[in-house]
Design a protein around this motif. Structure first.
Motif, PDB file in Angstrom:
ATOM      1  N   TRP A 109      20.830  13.255   8.184  1.00 50.33           N
ATOM      2  CA  TRP A 109      21.287  12.498   9.349  1.00 50.33           C
ATOM      3  C   TRP A 109      22.324  11.460   8.912  1.00 50.33           C
ATOM      4  O   TRP A 109      23.416  11.361   9.477  1.00 50.33           O
ATOM      5  CB  TRP A 109      20.106  11.823  10.046  1.00 50.33           C
ATOM      6  CG  TRP A 109      20.487  10.730  10.984  1.00 50.33           C
ATOM      7  CD1 TRP A 109      20.398   9.382  10.770  1.00 50.33           C
ATOM      8  CD2 TRP A 109      21.044  10.862  12.299  1.00 50.33           C
ATOM      9  NE1 TRP A 109      20.852   8.674  11.858  1.00 50.33           N
ATOM     10  CE2 TRP A 109      21.255   9.564  12.815  1.00 50.33           C
ATOM     11  CE3 TRP A 109      21.383  11.953  13.098  1.00 50.33           C
ATOM     12  CZ2 TRP A 109      21.783   9.332  14.075  1.00 50.33           C
ATOM     13  CZ3 TRP A 109      21.911  11.711  14.361  1.00 50.33           C
ATOM     14  CH2 TRP A 109      22.107  10.420  14.831  1.00 50.33           C
ATOM     15  N   ARG A 141      24.691  16.045  15.845  1.00 47.17           N
ATOM     16  CA  ARG A 141      23.776  16.446  16.915  1.00 47.17           C
ATOM     17  C   ARG A 141      23.045  17.735  16.579  1.00 47.17           C
ATOM     18  O   ARG A 141      21.842  17.851  16.794  1.00 47.17           O
ATOM     19  CB  ARG A 141      24.550  16.621  18.227  1.00 47.17           C
ATOM     20  CG  ARG A 141      25.084  15.326  18.787  1.00 47.17           C
ATOM     21  CD  ARG A 141      25.905  15.492  20.055  1.00 47.17           C
ATOM     22  NE  ARG A 141      25.300  16.367  21.016  1.00 47.17           N
ATOM     23  CZ  ARG A 141      25.938  17.415  21.569  1.00 47.17           C
ATOM     24  NH1 ARG A 141      27.179  17.682  21.254  1.00 47.17           N
ATOM     25  NH2 ARG A 141      25.323  18.159  22.446  1.00 47.17           N
ATOM     26  N   VAL A 175      20.127  15.447  14.002  1.00 52.31           N
ATOM     27  CA  VAL A 175      18.989  15.031  14.830  1.00 52.31           C
ATOM     28  C   VAL A 175      17.752  15.896  14.544  1.00 52.31           C
ATOM     29  O   VAL A 175      16.666  15.346  14.342  1.00 52.31           O
ATOM     30  CB  VAL A 175      19.354  15.004  16.330  1.00 52.31           C
ATOM     31  CG1 VAL A 175      18.137  14.658  17.178  1.00 52.31           C
ATOM     32  CG2 VAL A 175      20.471  14.002  16.592  1.00 52.31           C
ATOM     33  N   ASN A 218      18.131  18.851  20.650  1.00 48.85           N
ATOM     34  CA  ASN A 218      18.165  17.386  20.582  1.00 48.85           C
ATOM     35  C   ASN A 218      17.067  16.764  21.427  1.00 48.85           C
ATOM     36  O   ASN A 218      16.394  15.835  20.989  1.00 48.85           O
ATOM     37  CB  ASN A 218      19.529  16.868  21.048  1.00 48.85           C
ATOM     38  CG  ASN A 218      20.494  16.741  19.919  1.00 48.85           C
ATOM     39  OD1 ASN A 218      20.652  15.673  19.360  1.00 48.85           O
ATOM     40  ND2 ASN A 218      21.123  17.832  19.550  1.00 48.85           N
ATOM     41  N   VAL A 264      14.042  14.434  19.945  1.00 49.57           N
ATOM     42  CA  VAL A 264      13.804  13.055  20.382  1.00 49.57           C
ATOM     43  C   VAL A 264      12.391  12.912  20.941  1.00 49.57           C
ATOM     44  O   VAL A 264      11.698  11.921  20.657  1.00 49.57           O
ATOM     45  CB  VAL A 264      14.870  12.617  21.412  1.00 49.57           C
ATOM     46  CG1 VAL A 264      14.509  11.294  22.059  1.00 49.57           C
ATOM     47  CG2 VAL A 264      16.237  12.535  20.742  1.00 49.57           C
ATOM     48  N   THR A 280      13.610   3.980  18.338  1.00 47.47           N
ATOM     49  CA  THR A 280      14.612   4.982  17.959  1.00 47.47           C
ATOM     50  C   THR A 280      14.772   6.018  19.062  1.00 47.47           C
ATOM     51  O   THR A 280      15.894   6.340  19.460  1.00 47.47           O
ATOM     52  CB  THR A 280      14.206   5.677  16.630  1.00 47.47           C
ATOM     53  OG1 THR A 280      14.205   4.709  15.586  1.00 47.47           O
ATOM     54  CG2 THR A 280      15.159   6.804  16.287  1.00 47.47           C
ATOM     55  N   SER A 281      13.659   6.524  19.569  1.00 52.57           N
ATOM     56  CA  SER A 281      13.701   7.538  20.628  1.00 52.57           C
ATOM     57  C   SER A 281      14.320   6.997  21.903  1.00 52.57           C
ATOM     58  O   SER A 281      15.130   7.677  22.541  1.00 52.57           O
ATOM     59  CB  SER A 281      12.283   8.039  20.935  1.00 52.57           C
ATOM     60  OG  SER A 281      11.710   8.596  19.798  1.00 52.57           O
ATOM     61  N   PHE A 315      17.988   6.807  21.422  1.00 55.13           N
ATOM     62  CA  PHE A 315      18.600   8.136  21.541  1.00 55.13           C
ATOM     63  C   PHE A 315      18.793   8.501  23.011  1.00 55.13           C
ATOM     64  O   PHE A 315      19.841   9.011  23.405  1.00 55.13           O
ATOM     65  CB  PHE A 315      17.739   9.211  20.860  1.00 55.13           C
ATOM     66  CG  PHE A 315      18.115   9.509  19.439  1.00 55.13           C
ATOM     67  CD1 PHE A 315      19.393   9.957  19.114  1.00 55.13           C
ATOM     68  CD2 PHE A 315      17.190   9.368  18.424  1.00 55.13           C
ATOM     69  CE1 PHE A 315      19.742  10.253  17.804  1.00 55.13           C
ATOM     70  CE2 PHE A 315      17.528   9.654  17.108  1.00 55.13           C
ATOM     71  CZ  PHE A 315      18.799  10.094  16.794  1.00 55.13           C
ATOM     72  N   SER A 319      21.604   6.503  24.431  1.00 51.79           N
ATOM     73  CA  SER A 319      22.924   6.997  23.993  1.00 51.79           C
ATOM     74  C   SER A 319      23.357   8.195  24.825  1.00 51.79           C
ATOM     75  O   SER A 319      24.543   8.347  25.116  1.00 51.79           O
ATOM     76  CB  SER A 319      22.902   7.345  22.502  1.00 51.79           C
ATOM     77  OG  SER A 319      22.164   8.530  22.252  1.00 51.79           O
ATOM     78  N   LEU A 321      24.074   3.903  18.195  1.00 52.96           N
ATOM     79  CA  LEU A 321      23.767   4.679  16.989  1.00 52.96           C
ATOM     80  C   LEU A 321      23.506   3.771  15.786  1.00 52.96           C
ATOM     81  O   LEU A 321      22.660   4.083  14.942  1.00 52.96           O
ATOM     82  CB  LEU A 321      24.891   5.668  16.680  1.00 52.96           C
ATOM     83  CG  LEU A 321      25.047   6.840  17.648  1.00 52.96           C
ATOM     84  CD1 LEU A 321      26.249   7.694  17.254  1.00 52.96           C
ATOM     85  CD2 LEU A 321      23.792   7.681  17.717  1.00 52.96           C
ATOM     86  N   ILE A 337      20.024   2.842  16.160  1.00 56.73           N
ATOM     87  CA  ILE A 337      19.180   3.975  15.772  1.00 56.73           C
ATOM     88  C   ILE A 337      19.044   4.017  14.252  1.00 56.73           C
ATOM     89  O   ILE A 337      17.932   4.172  13.724  1.00 56.73           O
ATOM     90  CB  ILE A 337      19.755   5.296  16.320  1.00 56.73           C
ATOM     91  CG1 ILE A 337      19.540   5.383  17.838  1.00 56.73           C
ATOM     92  CG2 ILE A 337      19.125   6.507  15.615  1.00 56.73           C
ATOM     93  CD1 ILE A 337      20.275   6.518  18.519  1.00 56.73           C
TER      94      ILE A 337
END
Length: 193
Positions: A39, A77, A81, A127, A131, A149-150, A153, A156, A180, A183
């Protein structure tokens, strides 16, 4: 070449956060984090190319830079991810699910190389599942950083990269980059729990 300083700056901050994240995972003695590092590596490449693209640093190579920036952004992506989801699965000892996410990254890559019309749909599906897995494991593991984090995402995806956010007077892509960055920070902190 159209110079966009704010976007070049947001890409620079993103690249620095990705290098920092890779370094933090590399220095962690508790685990290898081999999949999570993908990542950060892909993000470093995409963001660095974004700095060159939007900063108009190499006008003679504009076409190549634009092309590879788009390729590495898509790779973040398509491969990054799911690799991150695989790392979270491995972190919580769900190795079979983690292997499934690694296979999904390969499947997404193969789908794209066949020039399938389903390229974006497959990428979006993988993706979304990635997530959701990070969110579920964050909740069941009591890991607030992975939950955040989720959520970031998802945010975003809502913000996107096209157009401007009038309220902030910023291009959406800049806000996307800063999300990001968040993240990247929360991923590292989530693995330190």
């Amino acid at each position: 070449m159209n110079r966009r300083i704010s976007t070049a700056l947001s890409d620079l901050v993103l690249a620095l956060s990705a290098v920092w994240g890779f370094r933090m995972l590399s220095e962690n003695r508790t685990a290898d984090f081999q999949f999570g590092k993908w990542w950060f590596m892909l993000m470093t490449m995409a963001a660095s190319l974004g700095v060159a693209r939007f900063g108009a640093l190499l006008p003679s190579y504009e076409a190549g830079i634009v092309k590879y920036h788009m390729v590495f952004s898509w790779l973040c992506r398509a491969i990054g991810v799911p690799c991150l989801a695989a790392e979270v699965c491995k972190y919580y000892t769900f190795t079979t699910a983690g292997q499934g996410f690694l296979l999904s990254a390969v499947a997404t890559f193969i789908t794209s190389s066949l020039r399938s019309s389903y390229k974006e749909k497959v990428t979006d599906l993988i993706n979304g599942l990635s997530v959701i897995m990070i969110l579920v494991l964050g909740i069941t593991g009591g890991n607030a950083c992975l939950i955040i984090t989720s959520v970031l995402f998802m945010l975003s995806g809502i913000v996107g990269v096209e157009g401007d956010i009038e309220l902030l007077k910023l291009p959406r892509v800049d806000v996307f980059h800063y999300i990001l960055v968040g993240i990247n920070c929360f991923v590292v902190w989530g693995f330190q729990n």
